[in-house]
Scaffold this active site. Sequence first.
Site, PDB file in Angstrom:
ATOM      1  N   HIS A   8       0.835  -1.202   0.000  1.00 25.66           N
ATOM      2  CA  HIS A   8       0.000   0.000   0.000  1.00 25.66           C
ATOM      3  C   HIS A   8       0.873   1.256   0.000  1.00 25.66           C
ATOM      4  O   HIS A   8       0.615   2.207  -0.733  1.00 25.66           O
ATOM      5  CB  HIS A   8      -0.920   0.009   1.224  1.00 25.66           C
ATOM      6  CG  HIS A   8      -1.913  -1.092   1.216  1.00 25.66           C
ATOM      7  ND1 HIS A   8      -1.713  -2.259   1.911  1.00 25.66           N
ATOM      8  CD2 HIS A   8      -3.105  -1.212   0.591  1.00 25.66           C
ATOM      9  CE1 HIS A   8      -2.757  -3.056   1.720  1.00 25.66           C
ATOM     10  NE2 HIS A   8      -3.611  -2.447   0.911  1.00 25.66           N
ATOM     11  N   HIS A  52       1.838  -4.072   9.548  1.00 22.31           N
ATOM     12  CA  HIS A  52       3.227  -4.068   9.107  1.00 22.31           C
ATOM     13  C   HIS A  52       4.117  -3.525  10.215  1.00 22.31           C
ATOM     14  O   HIS A  52       3.681  -2.729  11.046  1.00 22.31           O
ATOM     15  CB  HIS A  52       3.399  -3.177   7.871  1.00 22.31           C
ATOM     16  CG  HIS A  52       2.760  -3.718   6.641  1.00 22.31           C
ATOM     17  ND1 HIS A  52       3.304  -4.728   5.900  1.00 22.31           N
ATOM     18  CD2 HIS A  52       1.612  -3.385   6.021  1.00 22.31           C
ATOM     19  CE1 HIS A  52       2.524  -4.985   4.871  1.00 22.31           C
ATOM     20  NE2 HIS A  52       1.470  -4.195   4.928  1.00 22.31           N
ATOM     21  N   ASP A  75       8.951  -2.390   7.339  1.00 22.40           N
ATOM     22  CA  ASP A  75       8.196  -2.623   6.103  1.00 22.40           C
ATOM     23  C   ASP A  75       7.872  -1.302   5.413  1.00 22.40           C
ATOM     24  O   ASP A  75       7.922  -1.205   4.183  1.00 22.40           O
ATOM     25  CB  ASP A  75       6.898  -3.370   6.390  1.00 22.40           C
ATOM     26  CG  ASP A  75       7.130  -4.756   6.958  1.00 22.40           C
ATOM     27  OD1 ASP A  75       8.180  -5.349   6.652  1.00 22.40           O
ATOM     28  OD2 ASP A  75       6.264  -5.232   7.710  1.00 22.40           O
TER      29      ASP A  75
END
Length: 108
Positions: free
Chosen positions: A13, A62, A66
């Site tokens: 994302h 996450h 990340d």
Amino acid sequence: MAPNCGDLVFSGHMFQALTMVLAAREYLPAFVPWRRVRVSVVAFMLLCCAIQIFTIIASRSHYTVDIVVACYTAVLLWTVLWDRWPDPTQRATLADTSAGAGKGDRSP
């Protein structure tokens, strides 16, 4: 713990959001002639990315690393691909620039 998207190598994302910011920064001048509007749009997109960083971490989908890897990968991939395959509309400008280059220039 609720199941997550399973993509824990880096945040897809965040990667996609930053790629959209880079694309807007590069291609928005072709569609929006007003500099102030372009800067405002890109600034708003960056603000949304900053908010997204906190919401991704707060959702515990996450780790922080990340997010950092996604930011690094998006910018690195955009830069490498842009250098390897430049925009076809820019080729004439690149050819004009390299035509006047000196002997030490390594361009093809």
